[in-house]
Design a protein around this motif. Structure first.
Motif, PDB file in Angstrom:
ATOM      1  N   LYS A 134      18.964 -42.663  98.974  1.00  0.00           N
ATOM      2  CA  LYS A 134      18.746 -41.505  98.115  1.00  0.00           C
ATOM      3  C   LYS A 134      19.204 -41.857  96.704  1.00  0.00           C
ATOM      4  N   VAL A 135      18.325 -41.654  95.734  1.00  0.00           N
ATOM      5  CA  VAL A 135      18.680 -41.884  94.326  1.00  0.00           C
ATOM      6  C   VAL A 135      19.197 -40.595  93.705  1.00  0.00           C
ATOM      7  N   ASP A 136      18.459 -39.507  93.911  1.00  0.00           N
ATOM      8  CA  ASP A 136      18.907 -38.171  93.540  1.00  0.00           C
ATOM      9  C   ASP A 136      18.199 -37.182  94.449  1.00  0.00           C
ATOM     10  N   ALA A 137      18.268 -35.903  94.144  1.00  0.00           N
ATOM     11  CA  ALA A 137      17.771 -34.885  95.068  1.00  0.00           C
ATOM     12  C   ALA A 137      16.296 -35.037  95.406  1.00  0.00           C
ATOM     13  N   ASP A 138      15.499 -35.594  94.501  1.00  0.00           N
ATOM     14  CA  ASP A 138      14.070 -35.735  94.758  1.00  0.00           C
ATOM     15  C   ASP A 138      13.560 -37.144  94.480  1.00  0.00           C
ATOM     16  N   THR A 139      14.421 -38.131  94.706  1.00  0.00           N
ATOM     17  CA  THR A 139      14.027 -39.530  94.504  1.00  0.00           C
ATOM     18  C   THR A 139      14.677 -40.403  95.573  1.00  0.00           C
ATOM     19  N   ILE A 140      13.885 -41.318  96.117  1.00  0.00           N
ATOM     20  CA  ILE A 140      14.415 -42.285  97.083  1.00  0.00           C
ATOM     21  C   ILE A 140      14.002 -43.692  96.660  1.00  0.00           C
ATOM     22  N   ALA A 141      14.701 -44.672  97.206  1.00  0.00           N
ATOM     23  CA  ALA A 141      14.372 -46.073  96.935  1.00  0.00           C
ATOM     24  C   ALA A 141      14.370 -46.849  98.243  1.00  0.00           C
ATOM     25  N   LEU A 142      13.296 -47.602  98.463  1.00  0.00           N
ATOM     26  CA  LEU A 142      13.199 -48.497  99.611  1.00  0.00           C
ATOM     27  C   LEU A 142      13.430 -49.916  99.104  1.00  0.00           C
ATOM     28  N   HIS A 143      14.396 -50.601  99.697  1.00  0.00           N
ATOM     29  CA  HIS A 143      14.717 -51.972  99.300  1.00  0.00           C
ATOM     30  C   HIS A 143      14.123 -52.937 100.323  1.00  0.00           C
ATOM     31  N   LEU A 144      13.427 -53.957  99.828  1.00  0.00           N
ATOM     32  CA  LEU A 144      12.703 -54.887 100.688  1.00  0.00           C
ATOM     33  C   LEU A 144      13.290 -56.285 100.622  1.00  0.00           C
ATOM     34  N   LYS A 145      13.173 -57.024 101.712  1.00  0.00           N
ATOM     35  CA  LYS A 145      13.625 -58.408 101.729  1.00  0.00           C
ATOM     36  C   LYS A 145      12.575 -59.354 101.170  1.00  0.00           C
ATOM     37  N   LYS A 146      11.307 -58.895 101.145  1.00  0.00           N
ATOM     38  CA  LYS A 146      10.225 -59.671 100.557  1.00  0.00           C
ATOM     39  C   LYS A 146       9.112 -58.715 100.142  1.00  0.00           C
ATOM     40  N   LYS A 147       8.278 -59.167  99.244  1.00  0.00           N
ATOM     41  CA  LYS A 147       7.152 -58.351  98.788  1.00  0.00           C
ATOM     42  C   LYS A 147       6.245 -58.029  99.971  1.00  0.00           C
ATOM     43  N   ASP A 148       5.851 -56.773 100.073  1.00  0.00           N
ATOM     44  CA  ASP A 148       5.018 -56.324 101.182  1.00  0.00           C
ATOM     45  C   ASP A 148       3.822 -55.571 100.607  1.00  0.00           C
ATOM     46  N   ASP A 149       2.701 -56.276 100.469  1.00  0.00           N
ATOM     47  CA  ASP A 149       1.524 -55.696  99.832  1.00  0.00           C
ATOM     48  C   ASP A 149       0.821 -54.664 100.691  1.00  0.00           C
ATOM     49  N   ALA A 150       1.133 -54.614 101.968  1.00  0.00           N
ATOM     50  CA  ALA A 150       0.463 -53.686 102.879  1.00  0.00           C
ATOM     51  C   ALA A 150       1.284 -52.436 103.172  1.00  0.00           C
ATOM     52  N   LEU A 151       2.513 -52.351 102.669  1.00  0.00           N
ATOM     53  CA  LEU A 151       3.410 -51.261 103.057  1.00  0.00           C
ATOM     54  C   LEU A 151       2.826 -49.885 102.753  1.00  0.00           C
ATOM     55  N   LEU A 152       2.346 -49.670 101.526  1.00  0.00           N
ATOM     56  CA  LEU A 152       1.824 -48.352 101.168  1.00  0.00           C
ATOM     57  C   LEU A 152       0.597 -47.994 101.998  1.00  0.00           C
ATOM     58  N   TYR A 153      -0.227 -48.982 102.291  1.00  0.00           N
ATOM     59  CA  TYR A 153      -1.394 -48.741 103.138  1.00  0.00           C
ATOM     60  C   TYR A 153      -0.960 -48.301 104.538  1.00  0.00           C
ATOM     61  N   TYR A 154      -0.010 -49.013 105.133  1.00  0.00           N
ATOM     62  CA  TYR A 154       0.469 -48.643 106.460  1.00  0.00           C
ATOM     63  C   TYR A 154       1.083 -47.238 106.455  1.00  0.00           C
ATOM     64  N   MET A 155       1.828 -46.932 105.399  1.00  0.00           N
ATOM     65  CA  MET A 155       2.399 -45.592 105.294  1.00  0.00           C
ATOM     66  C   MET A 155       1.285 -44.547 105.221  1.00  0.00           C
ATOM     67  N   GLY A 156       0.224 -44.869 104.475  1.00  0.00           N
ATOM     68  CA  GLY A 156      -0.869 -43.919 104.300  1.00  0.00           C
ATOM     69  C   GLY A 156      -1.745 -43.746 105.516  1.00  0.00           C
ATOM     70  N   ILE A 157      -1.798 -44.760 106.356  1.00  0.00           N
ATOM     71  CA  ILE A 157      -2.686 -44.683 107.511  1.00  0.00           C
ATOM     72  C   ILE A 157      -2.052 -43.949 108.691  1.00  0.00           C
ATOM     73  N   GLY A 158      -0.778 -43.599 108.557  1.00  0.00           N
ATOM     74  CA  GLY A 158      -0.169 -42.789 109.610  1.00  0.00           C
ATOM     75  C   GLY A 158       1.266 -43.139 109.938  1.00  0.00           C
ATOM     76  N   ARG A 159       1.934 -43.844 109.036  1.00  0.00           N
ATOM     77  CA  ARG A 159       3.307 -44.235 109.312  1.00  0.00           C
ATOM     78  C   ARG A 159       4.297 -43.662 108.305  1.00  0.00           C
ATOM     79  N   SER A 160       3.977 -42.479 107.751  1.00  0.00           N
ATOM     80  CA  SER A 160       4.964 -41.831 106.874  1.00  0.00           C
ATOM     81  C   SER A 160       4.960 -40.320 107.066  1.00  0.00           C
ATOM     82  N   TRP A 161       4.583 -39.846 108.270  1.00  0.00           N
ATOM     83  CA  TRP A 161       4.671 -38.415 108.554  1.00  0.00           C
ATOM     84  C   TRP A 161       6.127 -37.971 108.488  1.00  0.00           C
ATOM     85  N   MET A 162       6.364 -36.841 107.827  1.00  0.00           N
ATOM     86  CA  MET A 162       7.716 -36.326 107.655  1.00  0.00           C
ATOM     87  C   MET A 162       7.966 -35.142 108.593  1.00  0.00           C
ATOM     88  N   ALA A 163       9.035 -35.219 109.375  1.00  0.00           N
ATOM     89  CA  ALA A 163       9.402 -34.179 110.334  1.00  0.00           C
ATOM     90  C   ALA A 163      10.719 -33.522 109.927  1.00  0.00           C
TER      91      ALA A 163
END
Length: 503
Positions: A139-168
């Protein structure tokens, strides 16, 4: 990196089956504000960390908002994350979150909720592989987050968009009750009292959802129907407005005035797990793999087994996308004489023996495989497995019949089909092929559009190396009544609700 992929086994059975239906007068039996959807599979789980993103899309998109969505071209677009930015080294992804959103239990969506959800997804049996490169989420602040990666991941946003970022709801995650009681902030709520699990699921539209215009229907009914004949007949009787369809029924669908939408969804062919010949020496010789490619007539198999619903090709990058290269399809023209010549040059003029797995789902292709390989001297012994055991055990064999999901994102295709460890590709072996390794390194060093020509080169190289023996890419097809449109998305076996619209 190991990613767990969308199961396509049941879809294989549907596309390989020719339906026989009785033609009657069609017509929708639903009110204009309702939509009735017939999909192939029941929901696997209401918990986004345990769900299969292949056919679970319509179910989960009713209840949950994602951090990231996709547009019709599979580009990442804002969801509950309004915008995002990578650091200069691509090792930090900072996301600005939408404010004023609540889950249906009254809990607020904020940075704390997003962090808790992403940690839950990262720990998930099915979802966790999407976040393999994510070391921590802060958590960076109340409406900001940061994901830290060990290596560049060019597919991450696509995977999140295709069904791996549903919020419960964080409370539901903490209580571990999502499997039975889904709680999201999505456009609909689950009407459990009106639903019959395994038969029909009913969702009622929320008032004042932040993305209200994207979801025009007041009530959504989703019915899992595995039998394509039953699904077609349900369309005919007006019980469904949309159906996951059998391509053999397309002419009758058009006769009834329905909309037909299709796009490539899977590739069909032989998957090699032993390109270096450690388990089966002949497969380590590229001439043998090329011989196998020349021996199969992919166009004929598409017509006879695939109902001509797809594209005859030898590529694993989806047809019609920027990396797909039409000229490569002539590389392995059907030529038995050439195949036999290559086998002889490799030192196997009389062929060799191989044991391959088989299950009932893949039997439509079994006779062709047996006969074709036999023509170049390869003698197949089949090991019968149950459908459930096929995915668990197929990759223990040096080669097997495969029907595997495609991805519309080029970087995801590189990751999923070539470089990362998968259930179907336990030994990626890129280090054993110098030019492949070199191109992968260049792709990883590049960003954005600069990757596309490099991935095209990689596509050409793996085609030269006969990385797989692809016969064709198979379509997924959807029927919808007049006034309702479905936009297919390669990577989703059934599109999420944002791709179901009036029009």
């Amino acid at each position: 990196m190991k990613r767990i992929w969308r199961a396509t086994v049941v879809a294989v059975a549907a596309t390989a089956m020719a339906a026989c239906t009785n033609t009657t007068t069609s017509g929708s039996g639903t009110a204009d504000e309702d939509i009735r959807i017939g999909t192939l599979l029941d929901v696997t789980s209401w918990d986004p960390a345990q769900a299969d993103i292949g056919f679970d899309g319509p179910y989960l998109s009713a209840l949950y908002d994602p951090l990231v969505s996709l547009d019709k071209d599979s580009n990442p677009i804002p969801g509950l994350a309004k915008e995002w930015k990578y650091s200069a080294d691509f090792l930090t992804l900072t996301m600005d979150l939408r404010t004023g959103v609540e889950f249906s239990d009254g809990q607020a969506f904020d940075a704390d909720a997003a962090v808790q959800n992403l940690e839950h997804l990262k720990a998930g049996v099915r979802s966790g592989s999407t976040y393999d490169n994510v070391t921590d989420i802060k958590k960076v602040d109340a409406d900001t987050i940061a994901l830290h990666l060990k290596k560049k991941d060019d597919a991450l946003l696509y995977y999140m968009g295709i069904g791996r970022s549903w919020m419960a709801s964080p409370a539901a995650i903490k209580a571990d009750t999502l499997t039975d009681k889904p709680v999201g902030s999505g456009p609909y709520t689950y009407e459990k009292s009106k639903s019959t699990p395994g038969s029909e699921y009913v969702f009622a539209k929320k008032s004042g959802h932040w993305d209200d215009k994207t979801f025009p229907f007041s009530t959504v009914h989703i019915q899992p129907i595995a039998d394509p004949t039953a699904s077609f007949n349900a369309m005919l009787s007006g019980q469904l407005d949309i159906a996951y369809a059998n391509a053999a029924d397309i002419p009758r669908a058009k006769d009834n005035g329905w909309n037909v939408s299709s796009d490539v969804a899977t590739w069909v062919g032989l998957q090699y797990t032993d390109r270096t010949g450690k388990q089966l020496k002949p497969l380590g010789d590229v001439r043998v793999r090329r011989a196998i490619s020349h021996a199969f007539d992919g166009a004929a198999m598409l017509k006879s087994v695939g109902q001509n619903a797809g594209v005859a090709t030898n590529q694993v990058f989806p047809a019609g996308r920027p990396v797909y290269d039409e000229s490569l399809n002539s590389r392995y023209a059907f030529d038995l004489d050439k195949a036999k010549q290559l086998m002889a040059e490799a030192g196997y003029p009389d062929g060799f023996k191989v044991t391959m797995p088989m299950s009932s789902i893949f039997q439509p292709w079994q006779p062709s495989v047996q006969q074709t390989l036999g023509k170049i001297g390869i003698k197949v012994t089949w090991k019968n497995l149950s459908p459930a055991d096929y995915q668990k055990n197929a990759a223990t064999f040096p080669m097997f019949v495969a029907v595997l999901a495609l991805d519309s994102n080029p970087a995801a295709s590189v990751d999923g089909r070539i470089t990362s460890q998968q259930w179907f590709n336990p030994n990626p072996s890129t280090d054993d092929f110098p030019k492949v390794k070199e191109l992968v390194g260049k792709i990883e060093a590049a960003t954005g559009d600069a990757q596309v020509p490099l991935i095209k080169q990689l596509n050409k190289e793996i085609t030269e190396q006969a990385w797989q023996d692809v016969w064709y890419q198979a379509n997924n097809t959807y029927f919808s009544v007049k006034g309702i449109t479905v936009t297919p998305i390669t990577g989703m076996m059934f599109p999420t609700l944002r791709f179901v619209q009036r029009g």
